[in-house]
Design an enzyme around this catalytic site. Structure first.
Site, PDB file in Angstrom:
ATOM      1  CD1 TRP A  71       0.384   0.457   3.123  1.00 44.31           C
ATOM      2  CD2 TRP A  71      -0.317  -1.867   2.825  1.00 44.31           C
ATOM      3  NE1 TRP A  71       0.876  -0.271   4.344  1.00 44.31           N
ATOM      4  CE2 TRP A  71       0.575  -1.563   4.097  1.00 44.31           C
ATOM      5  CE3 TRP A  71      -0.855  -2.838   2.712  1.00 44.31           C
ATOM      6  CZ2 TRP A  71       0.549  -2.696   5.267  1.00 44.31           C
ATOM      7  CZ3 TRP A  71      -0.724  -4.083   3.514  1.00 44.31           C
ATOM      8  CH2 TRP A  71       0.089  -3.965   4.560  1.00 44.31           C
ATOM      9  CD  GLU A 109      -3.567   3.749   6.883  1.00 46.47           C
ATOM     10  OE1 GLU A 109      -4.154   3.780   8.059  1.00 46.47           O
ATOM     11  OE2 GLU A 109      -2.678   3.682   6.245  1.00 46.47           O
ATOM     12  CG  LEU A 159      -9.003  -9.033   9.613  1.00 39.18           C
ATOM     13  CD1 LEU A 159      -9.378  -8.076   8.411  1.00 39.18           C
ATOM     14  CD2 LEU A 159      -7.614  -8.626  10.141  1.00 39.18           C
ATOM     15  N   GLY A 160     -11.761  -9.706  13.481  1.00 42.10           N
ATOM     16  CA  GLY A 160     -12.531  -9.058  14.252  1.00 42.10           C
ATOM     17  C   GLY A 160     -12.886  -7.656  14.176  1.00 42.10           C
ATOM     18  CE1 TYR A 161     -12.230  -3.876  18.656  1.00 41.47           C
ATOM     19  CE2 TYR A 161     -10.497  -5.371  17.650  1.00 41.47           C
ATOM     20  CZ  TYR A 161     -11.142  -4.524  18.647  1.00 41.47           C
ATOM     21  OH  TYR A 161     -10.484  -4.621  20.101  1.00 41.47           O
ATOM     22  CE1 TYR A 184      -3.472   6.288  11.425  1.00 43.08           C
ATOM     23  CE2 TYR A 184      -5.115   5.050  11.011  1.00 43.08           C
ATOM     24  CZ  TYR A 184      -3.799   5.168  10.908  1.00 43.08           C
ATOM     25  OH  TYR A 184      -2.866   4.390  10.369  1.00 43.08           O
ATOM     26  CG  ASP A 234      -0.669   5.182  14.793  1.00 43.45           C
ATOM     27  OD1 ASP A 234       0.444   6.101  14.989  1.00 43.45           O
ATOM     28  OD2 ASP A 234      -0.296   4.053  13.861  1.00 43.45           O
ATOM     29  CB  CYS A 254       9.873   5.025  19.307  1.00 41.52           C
ATOM     30  SG  CYS A 254       9.631   5.573  20.835  1.00 41.52           S
ATOM     31  CB  CYS A 312      17.009   3.929  23.541  1.00 41.77           C
ATOM     32  SG  CYS A 312      15.304   4.014  24.183  1.00 41.77           S
ATOM     33  CB  CYS A 346      16.907   6.216  18.920  1.00 39.22           C
ATOM     34  SG  CYS A 346      15.785   7.154  18.481  1.00 39.22           S
TER      35      CYS A 346
END
Length: 349
Positions: free
Chosen positions: A20, A33, A76-78, A116, A134, A188, A195, A198
C-alpha cells in the site's frame, strides 16, 4: 524541522516494503488502513491481498453482499469495520460517482472513517498536510517531547493532535506520516525500544531523563465483563444446526452453533439439568462430547466458551425459528467469528 528530518532520514533507510506504500490510489490506501486498525501488519497482509483480489475497485466492493464481505473479513474481528466499509463504498458510488475521495473534509464524512484514517488517506494519496496520529505516533511524541498527559484522555488526544500537526513536514506530509508510524512500530516500540541506535537519542526527553519505560502514560481501561457461552453441535446426516446472531450484540449477523448463555461456568450435569436446556432439547437429550474451556478476549468482554455435542433429540423439540440445518460442505461460505471458525477448523479436520 530537525525532528521531522531525522525521522524521514531514518525511514528511507529502514522502511518495510509494503504494497500500500507503492500507490497513491485512495481506495487501496483505505483498504489497508481499515484492515490494519487493531491488526498487526503480518496478520493483516493476507487480508489486504484477498480484498484487492476480490474487489479491485470501489465499484466491485460496493456491489458485494454484506455476508460475502464478512466472510472474507473472518478472523480480523471488529466486524463493524467491515460493515462500515460497505456503507462507505455504497455512499461513494451514490454521491461521488464511484470516485473515491482524497480530501480530508470529504473523507471524514464517510462511515467508519475518523480523523486518523481521513488524515492517512489524504496525506498518502494527495499529500494533504494532515498529521496522522495513531498509537505509534503518540508514543514517539510522548517520549521525545516528554508529554505526561495520558494519550487516551480527551485532553491528551487533543494535545497530541495539535503537536503532531505542529511538527508535520508541510512539504512532505505523506512521507512524514509514514515515517512517524514506521518509527514507532520498529524503533520506538512499546517494549524494549532500540534507544542505543536511535537518531533522536540526544533530543529525546524520555531517554535523557530515564523515562522511556514510563512514557507514554495511558489510562487503564475499565474491568472487562465475563460471559459464558455454551455451544451445541447437532448433526443430521451431512448437515449441522446453525443460527445467525441478531442485532445489538457482538458478532452481529455472523453464523454460529446454537447457544445457551449462562451467568456462570456450568458443568456438563448442571447444563443438562438446566431449565433452558430441557426446554430446548428435552429431558432425553444426551451430551456425548464436551470440550475444554476456550477463553476468547474482546474489547471489554471475556468470552468463556464450551462446545457440546448432543444426541437423542426429537425434531419436535426445536422451538427456535432462528435455527436451521445447513450442509457441512457449505460452512466455509458462512461468515463466522474467529472463535467459531477456530472450533470448526479443529472439529471437522
Amino acid at each position: 524541522m530537525y525532528f521531522s528530518r531525522q525521522i524521514i532520514q531514518w525511514y528511507y533507510k529502514n522502511q518495510r516494503k509494503l504494497p500500500w506504500r507503492e500507490t497513491h490510489d485512495p481506495y487501496i490506501i483505505w483498504l489497508s488502513e481499515i484492515i490494519l486498525q487493531q491488526t498487526r501488519v503480518n496478520q493483516g497482509m493476507p487480508y489486504f491481498y484477498k480484498f484487492v483480489e476480490h474487489y479491485p475497485n470501489i465499484e466491485s466492493f460496493a456491489s458485494a453482499p454484506e455476508e460475502e464481505i464478512l466472510r472474507h473479513w473472518q478472523g480480523l474481528g471488529y466486524y463493524s469495520r467491515a460493515r462500515n466499509m460497505l456503507k462507505a463504498a455504497k455512499l461513494i458510488m451514490q454521491e461521488h460517482g464511484g470516485i473515491f475521495p482524497s480530501r480530508y473534509q470529504v473523507l471524514i464524512k464517510l462511515p467508519g472513517i475518523g480523523e486518523y484514517t481521513a488524515s492517512a488517506i489524504a496525506s498518502f494519496s494527495i499529500n494533504e498536510p494532515k498529521a496522522v496520529v495513531d498509537g505509534n505516533v503518540s508514543r514517539v511524541l510522548a517520549r521525545h517531547f516528554g508529554i505526561e498527559e495520558p494519550i487516551n484522555s480527551t485532553k491528551g488526544k487533543k494535545d497530541f493532535n495539535i503537536l503532531a500537526q505542529d511538527v508535520l513536514d508541510k512539504e512532505n506530509p505523506g512521507i512524514h506520516n509514514q515515517a512517524m508510524m514506521e518509527f514507532g512500530a520498529l524503533q520506538c516500540k512499546p517494549q524494549n525500544p532500540d534507544c542505543e541506535t536511535c537518531p533522536l537519542q540526544q533530543s529525546c526527553f524520555a531517554y535523557q531523563n530515564n523515562l522511556v519505560n514510563k512514557l507514554p502514560i495511558k489510562i487503564k481501561a475499565g474491568k472487562s465483563r465475563n460471559r459464558y457461552f455454551n455451544y451445541f453441535v447437532l448433526r443430521k446426516e451431512e448437515k449441522i444446526l446453525m443460527q445467525r446472531r441478531q442485532k445489538g450484540d457482538i458478532w452481529e449477523g455472523l453464523f454460529e452453533l446454537p447457544l445457551i448463555e449462562s451467568t456462570f461456568l456450568l458443568s456438563d450435569e448442571e447444563l443438562k439439568l438446566s431449565e433452558e436446556f430441557i426446554k430446548l432439547f428435552g429431558k432425553q437429550a444426551e451430551i456425548i462430547y464436551s470440550s475444554a474451556i476456550t477463553k476468547h478476549i474482546l474489547s471489554h468482554q471475556n468470552i468463556y466458551a464450551r462446545f457440546f455435542e448432543i444426541t437423542n433429540i426429537k425434531e419436535n423439540v426445536f422451538k427456535n425459528k432462528d435455527w436451521d440445518y445447513v450442509l457441512i460442505k457449505d460452512l466455509d461460505k458462512l461468515a463466522k467469528s474467529k472463535l467459531m471458525f477456530s472450533f470448526m477448523d479443529v472439529y471437522f479436520n
